[in-house]
Design a protein around this motif. Structure first.
Motif, mmCIF file in Angstrom:
data_model
loop_
_atom_site.group_PDB
_atom_site.id
_atom_site.type_symbol
_atom_site.label_atom_id
_atom_site.label_comp_id
_atom_site.label_asym_id
_atom_site.label_seq_id
_atom_site.Cartn_x
_atom_site.Cartn_y
_atom_site.Cartn_z
ATOM 1 N N TRP A 15 7.562 9.803 -9.475
ATOM 2 C CA TRP A 15 8.014 11.060 -10.111
ATOM 3 C C TRP A 15 8.602 10.783 -11.478
ATOM 4 N N ARG A 16 9.352 9.713 -11.546
ATOM 5 C CA ARG A 16 9.937 9.374 -12.838
ATOM 6 C C ARG A 16 8.860 8.885 -13.810
ATOM 7 N N LEU A 17 7.923 8.147 -13.288
ATOM 8 C CA LEU A 17 6.873 7.647 -14.170
ATOM 9 C C LEU A 17 5.972 8.753 -14.685
ATOM 10 N N GLY A 18 5.871 9.802 -13.924
ATOM 11 C CA GLY A 18 4.970 10.869 -14.323
ATOM 12 C C GLY A 18 5.610 11.896 -15.231
ATOM 13 N N ALA A 19 6.785 11.589 -15.764
ATOM 14 C CA ALA A 19 7.452 12.547 -16.637
ATOM 15 C C ALA A 19 6.620 12.770 -17.891
ATOM 16 N N GLY A 77 3.749 10.474 -6.372
ATOM 17 C CA GLY A 77 4.839 11.028 -7.165
ATOM 18 C C GLY A 77 4.420 11.306 -8.590
ATOM 19 N N TRP A 78 3.631 10.409 -9.137
ATOM 20 C CA TRP A 78 3.155 10.613 -10.507
ATOM 21 C C TRP A 78 2.311 11.873 -10.589
ATOM 22 N N ILE A 79 1.402 11.987 -9.649
ATOM 23 C CA ILE A 79 0.527 13.164 -9.668
ATOM 24 C C ILE A 79 1.335 14.444 -9.502
ATOM 25 N N LEU A 80 2.296 14.400 -8.592
ATOM 26 C CA LEU A 80 3.122 15.590 -8.372
ATOM 27 C C LEU A 80 3.891 15.948 -9.640
ATOM 28 N N ARG A 81 4.440 14.938 -10.276
ATOM 29 C CA ARG A 81 5.217 15.227 -11.469
ATOM 30 C C ARG A 81 4.345 15.796 -12.576
ATOM 31 N N ARG A 82 3.173 15.212 -12.731
ATOM 32 C CA ARG A 82 2.284 15.733 -13.764
ATOM 33 C C ARG A 82 1.880 17.163 -13.443
ATOM 34 N N TRP A 84 0.822 -1.207 0.000
ATOM 35 C CA TRP A 84 0.000 0.000 0.000
ATOM 36 C C TRP A 84 0.854 1.254 0.000
ATOM 37 N N VAL A 85 1.883 1.212 0.798
ATOM 38 C CA VAL A 85 2.732 2.403 0.874
ATOM 39 C C VAL A 85 3.418 2.642 -0.456
ATOM 40 N N THR A 86 3.841 1.554 -1.104
ATOM 41 C CA THR A 86 4.504 1.713 -2.392
ATOM 42 C C THR A 86 3.542 2.286 -3.432
ATOM 43 N N LEU A 87 2.361 1.718 -3.478
ATOM 44 C CA LEU A 87 1.393 2.220 -4.451
ATOM 45 C C LEU A 87 1.061 3.689 -4.183
ATOM 46 N N LEU A 88 0.887 3.987 -2.926
ATOM 47 C CA LEU A 88 0.560 5.370 -2.575
ATOM 48 C C LEU A 88 1.673 6.319 -2.999
ATOM 49 N N GLY A 89 2.904 5.919 -2.736
ATOM 50 C CA GLY A 89 4.022 6.776 -3.107
ATOM 51 C C GLY A 89 4.127 6.950 -4.605
ATOM 52 N N ILE A 90 3.933 5.868 -5.343
ATOM 53 C CA ILE A 90 4.042 5.969 -6.804
ATOM 54 C C ILE A 90 2.960 6.885 -7.349
ATOM 55 N N VAL A 91 1.768 6.683 -6.887
ATOM 56 C CA VAL A 91 0.661 7.510 -7.388
ATOM 57 C C VAL A 91 0.880 8.969 -7.014
ATOM 58 N N ILE A 117 10.879 4.805 4.345
ATOM 59 C CA ILE A 117 11.880 4.663 3.283
ATOM 60 C C ILE A 117 11.229 4.168 1.998
ATOM 61 N N VAL A 118 10.395 3.182 2.146
ATOM 62 C CA VAL A 118 9.721 2.636 0.966
ATOM 63 C C VAL A 118 8.839 3.694 0.312
ATOM 64 N N PHE A 119 8.204 4.480 1.128
ATOM 65 C CA PHE A 119 7.339 5.529 0.581
ATOM 66 C C PHE A 119 8.158 6.557 -0.187
ATOM 67 N N LEU A 120 9.293 6.918 0.348
ATOM 68 C CA LEU A 120 10.113 7.901 -0.350
ATOM 69 C C LEU A 120 10.629 7.339 -1.674
ATOM 70 N N PHE A 121 11.061 6.099 -1.632
ATOM 71 C CA PHE A 121 11.532 5.494 -2.880
ATOM 72 C C PHE A 121 10.418 5.419 -3.914
ATOM 73 N N SER A 122 9.245 5.052 -3.457
ATOM 74 C CA SER A 122 8.156 4.947 -4.419
ATOM 75 C C SER A 122 7.721 6.322 -4.894
ATOM 76 N N LEU A 123 7.940 7.334 -4.067
ATOM 77 C CA LEU A 123 7.696 8.699 -4.551
ATOM 78 C C LEU A 123 8.619 9.003 -5.721
ATOM 79 N N ALA A 124 9.885 8.640 -5.571
ATOM 80 C CA ALA A 124 10.830 8.881 -6.666
ATOM 81 C C ALA A 124 10.416 8.109 -7.912
ATOM 82 N N ILE A 125 9.981 6.889 -7.706
ATOM 83 C CA ILE A 125 9.561 6.084 -8.864
ATOM 84 C C ILE A 125 8.361 6.726 -9.553
#
Lengths: 631, 64
Positions: B55-59, A25-30, A16-23, B45-53
Motif C-alpha cells: 500500500w505504501r509502495l503504491g502511493a 497492496g500496490w494494486i489496491l493503492r493504485r 510467496w505470501v510476502t510478494l502476494l501481499g505487496i503486489v 501476519i506476514v501477508f497483512l504486513f506485506s499488504l501495508a508495504i
C-alpha cells in the motif's frame, strides 16, 4: 549449512505470501488513488486558467478585446477555442497515466494558445516577452563593461615560480587537458543577438557592422520599461560604442552547436579554424600492441623517461601502458593446462582408446573386464557356507551321496538365508547356469583343504600286540552290538543328525571312526609320528538313544540363571524377548556391560542410547543384589 | 517412552489449521499443505504486513 525441508518449504511460503501481499497492496493503492484523482476536482487546471486571465488582462487585455471586436479574427479565435475544447477531452482509450498527462498538456496548450492570440492581436511581436510581476530577471540593454583581453590558457612558462613550478609533469599537457591552440590574446566576443534571440526570446537586431548588438542580463527591479520603441532606442544608443561583433566566430559557434545538437559527426575542419579560442584536444587512445612477446620486460624508453629524459611523455605513455591488456600467453605445457582445466588427458597424444589403455593400466574401473575375475564370487551377495559345513557336506558327498548337488544347493528345502542369497545374486545378475557346478568345485576344494590328506595324516606307531588286542576288541564290539555299530559315529559333523539316518547307514564314513580305525589298523607306511593325542582321545560317547529334554528348565540356559528382565524399568516383553534372542538372560550379564556393550545392545534393540538413558546397568545391579540378598 | 507401533500421531493442527490444510491440499502437496495448516497465522501476519508495504509502495508519485 543444514537446512531441513520443512524450513525451506516454510521459507518459500513466506516469500510467496510476502510478494502476494505487496503486489496486492500496490494494486489496491493504485486503484484507490485513481479513484480519488478522478473524483477530485483539478486544482491545477484552475490555476492555469487564472494565470492565463491575469496574463491576458495585464499587458494585452485591451488588445484581446479589440481582436474580439474585430470581425476578421473572429473565426481564428473560435477555432482556437474549439481547439482548446478539443484539448480538454483526451482520448478515453488511452491508459490512465497517459490520459492524465494529456490533460495537463491540454491545459498548457490552452493557456499558450490564449497567450499567442493575445500577442498576435498586437500586430508585430513584442521585442520583449510580457513582463509579469513575479519575474525575477529580465533582459535589459546595459552598458558594456570594459573589455579586458583574456589571456591564453594558463600554461606555465618555464621560468614560472609558482607552487607547482617544481612539478615538471605539469608543464606538459596530459590527455584530456584543455590545451590552447595558440598563445595570442583572446578577443572578448559578446553574445550573438541571433543566439540571444533564439535562446532568450529577445529580438535580434540586424547586424550591419556599425552597431553591434550587445545583450546582457541584469537583475530586474530597477526599471520597468514595456514600450518597444524605447527599447529599440536604448538598444541603439547603448550599442553604438561597442566593439564590432566577431561574426565568423559566431558562425563557427553556431555551426558547431548545430552540428553537435543534430547529432551529426563534426567534420574534420570547422569553417574557420582561426577564430577558436581554445580547443579540446581529444586524441583517440591508442592501445599499442607491444611487439615484444614478454610484456613484463622493462621498456628502455620508458625507463629513461622515468629518469627524467626530455622525451618523456608521461600521460600518453603511462595511460597507454595502463590500457594495454596483457596478451594471452600459454604458460608451459598446453596439454598440462588442458589437463588441469578439464581433468582429462588431451587427446592429441593419440587416439582416445590408446591413451586410455596406456595411461590407466592399473585403473580398476577402466580395466574392469581384465582385472575382475569372471564369475560369481566377487560381489557382496556371496553366499558362502561356513568351511566346516562345506567340509561336512563334502564328506557326505564323497561318502557316496548320489545327489550332491541337492545337498549343496538345496533350493527346494527351506534354508531361508541361502534362498535369500540366491535371490540377491539373481537380482544383481550374477547368477548363471554354471553356478551349482562351480560351487560344487569350490566345495571340493575346500573339503580337500579341510580334510587332511592321506599321507599327511599322522599314523601312530602301535605295537603288534596292542594291535591285536584292539583288533580283538573291535571284533568283540562288532559282535556285541551289531545293530548300533554304524550309528556310533553320529557325533561327527554332518548335514543332519536325525533325518539322514538312512544315508548314514548307507555309506557315511565319519571322521572320528575313520581316524580311530586308521590308528588301529596298520595301514600305510610306518612313519614315526607322535600319535599320543590320538590315542589319548576319549572314545566317542553314544548319545543317540538318550532322551533329549525338549525344553530346558528355566535357569539352566545360563550359569546365573534366567532372570526376569522385564523388572528392569523400560524393558517390555518384546525387548525381553529380543534380549533373550541376543543371549542376555540374567541381570549379571547386563550389570557387566560396559559403555560399548550398552551402546551395542541399544543398537541391537533398535533404540540407540536407551540402555544408557534408562540406566539398565544400574537397575540390573540392584536387582542382582536383591536376588543375592534373598538367596 | 516406549512408543507403540501403530500409534496415531496428532497432526498438531487446530480447527482453522485443519481447514486451511484441507483447502491447501488442493493446490499444494500434502506436506506443504500440512505446513500451511500449522503456520497459517504466521502467514496471515506476514501477508497483512506485506499488504501495508504494498500500500505504501503504491502511493501516487512513488514511481516517478
Amino acid at each position: 549449512m543444514n537446512v531441513s525441508l520443512p524450513f525451506l518449504q516454510a521459507l518459500i511460503l513466506f516469500v510467496w505470501v510476502t510478494l502476494l501481499g505487496i503486489v496486492l497492496g500496490w494494486i489496491l493503492r493504485r486503484f484507490f488513488a485513481l479513484f480519488q484523482r478522478r473524483t477530485a476536482p483539478r486544482p491545477t487546471v484552475d490555476a492555469v486558467s487564472c494565470s492565463t486571465e491575469v496574463e491576458t488582462s495585464s499587458p494585452a487585455r485591451s488588445v484581446k478585446d479589440e481582436v474580439v471586436e474585430n470581425g476578421s479574427a473572429q473565426g481564428e479565435i473560435d477555432g482556437a477555442d474549439r481547439k482548446g475544447a478539443a484539448f480538454e477531452r483526451s482520448d478515453p482509450r488511452l491508459p490512465v497515466r497517459l490520459r492524465l498527462t494529456e490533460d495537463r498538456l491540454a491545459d498548457m496548450a490552452r493557456s499558450a494558445s490564449a497567450l499567442a492570440m493575445a500577442s498576435a492581436a498586437n500586430g508585430p511581436p513584442p521585442s520583449l516577452p510580457p513582463l509579469t510581476s513575479d519575474e525575477r530577471w529580465r533582459l535589459q540593454v546595459a552598458s558594456m563593461p570594459p573589455v579586458e583581453a583574456v589571456e591564453g590558457w594558463p600554461a606555465r612558462a618555464t621560468d614560472d615560480q609558482g607552487p607547482n613550478a617544481t612539478d615538471w609533469r605539469a608543464k606538459r599537457p596530459a590527455h584530456g587537458d584543455y590545451a590552447p591552440s595558440s598563445t595570442e590574446a583572446r578577443v572578448f566576443r559578446p553574445l550573438d543577438p541571433a543566439i540571444a534571440g533564439a535562446v532568450l526570446g529577445a529580438q535580434a537586431l540586424p547586424d550591419d557592422g556599425q552597431r553591434p548588438a550587445v545583450v546582457s542580463i541584469v537583475p530586474s527591479g530597477t526599471t520597468r520599461d514595456t514600450s518597444p520603441s524605447s527599447d529599440a532606442a536604448a538598444v541603439n544608443e547603448a550599442t553604438n560604442a561597442r566593439e564590432p561583433l566577431d561574426l565568423p566566430a559566431l558562425n563557427t559557434a553556431l555551426w558547431r552547436g548545430r552540428a553537435a545538437t543534430e547529432g551529426k559527426a563534426a567534420p574534420s575542419l570547422p569553417p574557420s579554424a582561426t577564430d577558436e579560442a581554445m580547443r579540446l584536444q581529444i586524441r583517440p587512445r591508442t592501445v599499442e600492441d607491444s611487439p615484444s612477446s614478454d610484456i613484463y620486460a622493462s621498456d628502455p624508453a620508458s625507463l629513461t623517461a622515468s629518469k627524467g629524459a626530455e622525451s618523456w611523455r608521461p600521460s600518453k605513455r603511462s595511460e597507454a601502458r595502463s590500457e594495454v591488456r596483457p596478451p594471452f600467453r600459454p604458460i608451459g605445457d598446453v596439454d598440462a593446462l588442458v589437463r588441469t582445466k578439464w581433468g582429462v588427458s588431451p587427446p592429441s597424444s593419440g587416439t582416445l582408446d590408446k591413451s586410455v589403455t596406456e595411461d590407466s593400466k592399473d585403473d580398476p574401473i577402466l580395466n574392469m573386464d581384465h582385472e575382475i575375475p569372471k564369475g560369481r564370487l566377487w560381489g557382496p551377495a556371496v553366499a558362502m557356507p561356513l568351511p566346516s559345513a562345506v567340509a561336512a557336506q563334502a564328506l557326505g558327498r564323497s561318502a557316496g551321496s548320489p545327489s550332491h548337488g541337492e545337498v549343496i544347493e538345496d533350493f527346494d528345502s527351506g534354508d531361508p538365508s541361502a534362498f535369500q542369497a540366491d535371490g540377491t545374486a539373481f537380482a544383481i545378475g550374477m547368477d548363471d547356469e554354471a553356478r551349482p557346478e562351480r560351487l560344487a568345485g569350490a566345495v571340493e576344494k575346500l573339503a580337500e583343504e579341510s580334510e587332511p590328506a592321506e599321507e599327511d595324516r599322522p599314523v601312530p606307531r602301535i605295537e603288534e600286540s596292542e594291535m591285536r588286542r584292539v583288533a580283538s576288541e573291535d571284533e568283540a564290539l562288532s559282535d556285541d552290538n551289531q545293530a548300533s555299530s554304524q550309528s556310533k559315529t553320529v557325533l561327527s559333523p554332518g548335514p543332519s543328525d536325525e533325518d539322514d539316518e538312512t544315508s548314514i547307514e548307507d555309506g557315511f564314513e565319519p571322521i572320528l571312526r575313520d581316524s580311530h580305525d586308521r590308528g588301529a589298523a596298520p595301514v600305510g607306511s610306518g612313519q614315526p609320528v607322535d600319535g599320543s593325542e590320538w590315542l589319548d582321545m576319549p572314545p566317542p560317547v553314544d548319545r543317540t538313544n538318550e532322551a533329549v529334554p525338549s525344553d530346558p528348565p528355566a535357569g539352566s540356559a545360563h550359569p546365573h540363571g534366567s532372570d526376569d528382565l522385564s523388572r528392569i524399568r523400560g524393558v517390555g516383553p518384546a525387548t525381553e524377548q529380543r534380549l533373550h534372542e541376543l543371549g542376555v538372560t540374567s541381570y549379571a550379564q547386563i550389570a557387566a556391560w560396559g559403555p560399548d556393550e550398552a551402546a551395542w545392545f541399544g543398537e541391537q534393540l533398535f533404540f540407540p542410547g536407551r540402555v544408557e538413558r534408562e540406566n539398565w546397568i544400574e537397575l540390573a545391579r540392584e536387582l542382582m543384589n536383591e536376588g543375592s540378598d534373598q538367596g | 517412552m516406549e512408543r507403540v507401533l501403530g500409534e496415531r500421531w496428532s497432526t498438531g493442527l487446530d480447527d482453522i489449521g485443519v481447514m486451511v490444510a484441507d483447502r491447501a491440499t488442493t493446490i499444494l502437496p500434502a506436506p506443504v499443505a500440512g505446513l500451511v495448516g500449522q503456520i497459517w497465522w504466521l502467514l496471515l501476519i506476514v501477508f497483512l504486513f506485506s499488504l501495508a508495504i504494498g500500500w505504501r509502495l503504491g502511493a501516487p508519485g512513488r514511481g516517478r
